[in-house]
Design an enzyme around this catalytic site. Sequence first.
Site, short mmCIF file in Angstrom:
data_model
loop_
_atom_site.label_atom_id
_atom_site.label_comp_id
_atom_site.label_asym_id
_atom_site.label_seq_id
_atom_site.Cartn_x
_atom_site.Cartn_y
_atom_site.Cartn_z
N HIS A 90 -1.54 10.01 0.22
CA HIS A 90 -1.60 8.98 0.69
C HIS A 90 -1.51 8.73 2.90
CE1 HIS A 90 -0.25 8.24 -3.39
NE2 HIS A 90 0.21 7.74 -3.19
N GLU A 91 -0.44 9.96 2.95
CA GLU A 91 0.12 9.58 4.11
C GLU A 91 -1.63 10.44 4.98
OE1 GLU A 91 1.55 11.13 2.05
OE2 GLU A 91 3.90 10.13 2.41
N CYS A 148 -6.33 11.21 -6.81
CA CYS A 148 -5.81 11.96 -6.74
C CYS A 148 -6.26 13.89 -6.49
CB CYS A 148 -4.72 12.19 -7.44
SG CYS A 148 -3.04 13.58 -7.47
N ASP A 205 -6.36 6.79 -7.95
CA ASP A 205 -5.45 5.52 -7.05
C ASP A 205 -5.91 4.95 -6.38
OD1 ASP A 205 -3.11 7.26 -7.30
OD2 ASP A 205 -3.43 8.48 -6.07
N GLU A 253 -17.30 -5.23 11.35
CA GLU A 253 -17.79 -6.23 11.27
C GLU A 253 -17.55 -5.95 9.09
OE1 GLU A 253 -21.36 -7.72 7.97
OE2 GLU A 253 -20.69 -6.20 8.89
N LEU A 254 -17.11 -7.91 8.38
CA LEU A 254 -16.66 -7.42 6.99
C LEU A 254 -17.20 -7.28 5.96
CD1 LEU A 254 -15.21 -11.00 6.63
CD2 LEU A 254 -13.76 -8.54 7.42
#
Lengths: 136, 136, 136, 136, 136, 136, 136, 136, 136, 136
Positions: free
Chosen positions: H75-76, H34, H41, H57-58
């Site tokens: 957050h946004e 945060c 967070d 690619e994972l």
Amino acid sequence: MSTKPSAELPTFDNPNPERDYEIEIINPEFTCLCPVTGQPDFAIMRIRYIADQSCLELKGLKLYFWSFRDQGCFHEAVTNTVLDQLVAAVSPRAMEIEAVFNIRGGISTRVIVRHGASDKLGRVAGLKSLNPAVFA
Amino acid sequence: MSTKPSAELPTFDNPNPERDYEIEIINPEFTCLCPVTGQPDFAIMRIRYIADQSCLELKGLKLYFWSFRDQGCFHEAVTNTVLDQLVAAVSPRAMEIEAVFNIRGGISTRVIVRHGASDKLGRVAGLKSLNPAVFA
Amino acid sequence: MSTKPSAELPTFDNPNPERDYEIEIINPEFTCLCPVTGQPDFAIMRIRYIADQSCLELKGLKLYFWSFRDQGCFHEAVTNTVLDQLVAAVSPRAMEIEAVFNIRGGISTRVIVRHGASDKLGRVAGLKSLNPAVFA
Amino acid sequence: MSTKPSAELPTFDNPNPERDYEIEIINPEFTCLCPVTGQPDFAIMRIRYIADQSCLELKGLKLYFWSFRDQGCFHEAVTNTVLDQLVAAVSPRAMEIEAVFNIRGGISTRVIVRHGASDKLGRVAGLKSLNPAVFA
Amino acid sequence: MSTKPSAELPTFDNPNPERDYEIEIINPEFTCLCPVTGQPDFAIMRIRYIADQSCLELKGLKLYFWSFRDQGCFHEAVTNTVLDQLVAAVSPRAMEIEAVFNIRGGISTRVIVRHGASDKLGRVAGLKSLNPAVFA
Amino acid sequence: MSTKPSAELPTFDNPNPERDYEIEIINPEFTCLCPVTGQPDFAIMRIRYIADQSCLELKGLKLYFWSFRDQGCFHEAVTNTVLDQLVAAVSPRAMEIEAVFNIRGGISTRVIVRHGASDKLGRVAGLKSLNPAVFA
Amino acid sequence: MSTKPSAELPTFDNPNPERDYEIEIINPEFTCLCPVTGQPDFAIMRIRYIADQSCLELKGLKLYFWSFRDQGCFHEAVTNTVLDQLVAAVSPRAMEIEAVFNIRGGISTRVIVRHGASDKLGRVAGLKSLNPAVFA
Amino acid sequence: MSTKPSAELPTFDNPNPERDYEIEIINPEFTCLCPVTGQPDFAIMRIRYIADQSCLELKGLKLYFWSFRDQGCFHEAVTNTVLDQLVAAVSPRAMEIEAVFNIRGGISTRVIVRHGASDKLGRVAGLKSLNPAVFA
Amino acid sequence: MSTKPSAELPTFDNPNPERDYEIEIINPEFTCLCPVTGQPDFAIMRIRYIADQSCLELKGLKLYFWSFRDQGCFHEAVTNTVLDQLVAAVSPRAMEIEAVFNIRGGISTRVIVRHGASDKLGRVAGLKSLNPAVFA
Amino acid sequence: MSTKPSAELPTFDNPNPERDYEIEIINPEFTCLCPVTGQPDFAIMRIRYIADQSCLELKGLKLYFWSFRDQGCFHEAVTNTVLDQLVAAVSPRAMEIEAVFNIRGGISTRVIVRHGASDKLGRVAGLKSLNPAVFA
């Protein structure tokens, strides 16, 4: 009574080709190998389709999915391949393949591929994963 | 007080034919025989319809579903047959039959068949299978 | 402090008639009698509506639903009747009544009736039954 | 490839008789007839046992349960009968049969019968019903 | 075909009195009146018992529960009364009554009453409420 | 470190005003007083909005919701008021307030109010109630 | 018809003091203030007890819980205080208070306090938190 | 075998660029700091996209998400940033990022950001929060 | 980076051998072959144990389970074999293996095998099957 | 208002040391690093204890858990370490630490460690995993 995996896809005549209706088949036991590490991967495979002249025969479909057991497969490619092969087998009016792969590296993956008049397929809830938390 | 299975479908007058409204009936106790192996199959059957002049009577519907108990039925065909027979009985403005069959060979099957102005039927969630409950 | 069932439906002024908004009221305690056998029936009743000039008062609504306790009611008819009486009481811009009846003879029933501009009502999931397996 | 219902209960040798261990088998597809009305009844049957010298063979067990399909059975009696016949077949060190019957007249029923050293069976959660609301 | 509520409790002979086994009966449709306000109350009633020489007959039990529909009942007292009357009817070796009442004033209530050798009754999960959030 | 309820709604600059995106904020701890009885009421409040130039600050929003703790509020009116005040604070492109109130008199209530281009808000499932049975 | 919070705990005579039986009362609407920050806290409170000569009256209990609304309370202390006050009011043979507090700082808390012959209280599943429902 | 967080986003060639299909990737292990308090967070991040010429690619994606572990993020803003960076990496035909943040101050937050032809993405249920599981 | 199945079971030193504590490991990806039909079988395997001087290493355990992929295995025998081999590898103070096999012929199977002071293992809920998720 | 991780564990005086009662604290946001790969690991940590003279302070506990964020930790060792440090801080009469780690390599892990008179801790259901399928 021993059986074998088979890439063939036996079909039977659609008993009601005069009507658009939806068939859903779920196989929670799909397994193949990771082409990079060689280790087993697992997925639920869901087929939803509107048959034209022929339908997928369930026993044959089971043997078909079994034929991937020792193949190396990428998630995106194998889902497309299954769609291509099932389309080739039954020439459906519409088809959707949804594959939900088990968690690897803390991450889940789902691939959804569609063919034909897929807007005729009713909306249903997404598949749950075998590790279902994250898909709810 | 003994009763019998019956292929008849008694009806009663729709009390509100001036209005399009939706009736849903779920029978989680449908059973028939597999035409290939002769072994029992099980399904949940869901009827959703908008009645025109007549409605399905529940007690009669129960006896109707019972009449499949000793018949050999393919999944796709029997779902279409149920739709055809119910449509013949009540001539609905719209009707949908959804059948979810128990797991066989590790695979689940669902068939959804529609008749008439089926877009008037509100969207509801798909049926659950009978299988999920068992370990819970 | 004793109260009584009442077929009246008291209302109050909609505090925001300048806006279309949705009110949902769920009563899981509806009970009436089967007109054929005289035995008790049970249902969840859900009201969803967009008020015009007046709103349904909750305490009065509870007494209204109570007034069905000793009446014989068919599933389809009573759901239509509830809609008609609530519409008469508040003249809503749109209203939907959904009733989910408990299992009888192994079979569940749901009736959904709509009035007015019901497409203004947002889509929400179907009600669960008090015997919820089959509605999930 | 047609098969038939059979009251016989084939067994195989317990691979590890030197150890007390628990085997659980769940059949969510038990159906018989009500001896009073003649109408179909449905139940989930769960077997939990500690084998002695022999174990229940699954394919045979499926045919055994099938043999009740056309029999009239009271809930309490049939659960006891299943226990007696399975005990006769494999002489287990401990066995429990739990049967959960579908809702009739708004009421659910479960019967649990035990044989032998049933306190050796680990505690597991109760079965869910096919109409699971009330059993949670 | 009309039936009536009845305070009588018909029984039948226990088919297996030589064995201690458990019978569970769940009625999610119990309703009575609040003796203070006169308003309807609702509960799930669960009976668990080990029969001695006689068992509770289900159809009669349904009519028995119906007989409370117009009675004023306190939660604690009615649960004890049901136990007393069922014990009087079948003289069980052990019996438990569990009643879960719907939320009133934001508060849920459950009453559990036992008779006889109730430690012979296996542990099962608590009942869910019809307003199940808080009982989970 | 003591804080106080506050009717003010602090905001911050939308970091990406060039894009329509959706923000959802859920407060399951809304409580006010019933204006008729003076007793506490409880609700879950959900805000969904597309910000224009400013966004709602979470800590301030918590204090804002707290300011209703000692106010008498009708369900329909308070939901509209919250919408009006949040719209005044951030002038969103679209906003929806959904409030689900706890069961009173056996009845649940939900109010959904929208402002602006609310069809830009994606469809998500309805909120669950704190007494969730009936909303599922 | 206005009511007020009250620290009094009205009781009524136990209708069946000759028998040990269990009463469970759940209030999912407990709220107080954090004594450090002054901000609202929320909890579910569950009472389970075996009454001796008197029982807790529900309406009075609701007003009692309401009396904490403006008090500063630590989790551990308030749960003990509720137990002490309820024990003083009804002198139960056994009592348990379980309080589940909403998430603060990412952390959930539950406190369980017992009095008297608490081993007579049957085992039931732990309470659910209020928090889980919100996205579901 | 030690690895490191990395802001790079390796890709591979889309095996089926001739077809619009949907890839969903869920990471329930997103954590950052945060920017106001410096405290951790947590969020679930879901990516849904229709690839054009390249796919994510994972393994690289996992390292990419890890690179946020010590960053301060609103957050946004962080949800928009993730979208911008993934779009830059694979230039998808459509993409959606959904982030569900854990409860802070009793409040949950979800942000959903879309790019390109996002109406081609099928509707799926909203993500669940990490918070619901804990008491369950 | 390719790896291989391996029947070896690498271990590491128990960091706290002075204390009895419980380790649970769940592998939902166990697959082998049916020795009768040659077709794939699937199970969840759960290990619960109290280590003595050594612990099971997770990466090695994954390769160990993989080594069953091409073996024919009966349900009862393979569960016992896994227990024997894990006991041989780490000589635990107590160990339990629970295997839940997917539905075959409409029937589910679970096998639970224990070694040593298994009463020291805390009671936890039974495993769920892989099958329930699929329709959900 | 910035805060920092801290290995200290502030406490406060047990308000009711004369009584054995249970405190449960759940932190679903535990994260550390894998000592082998250096990659992040995630777990839910549950503390259940009976306090003696002092209790764990929640805000301090949050900072304590945060102090593991950059440490390399083995599953078994870190769970034992947390128990040792909490025991050192509050000298509880009984304490249990349960840690459920996220899926790695398709496998879930749970570790449960106890101290003191842990049989005084009531039985509660096991924690769910953040990848909850397998723990159910």
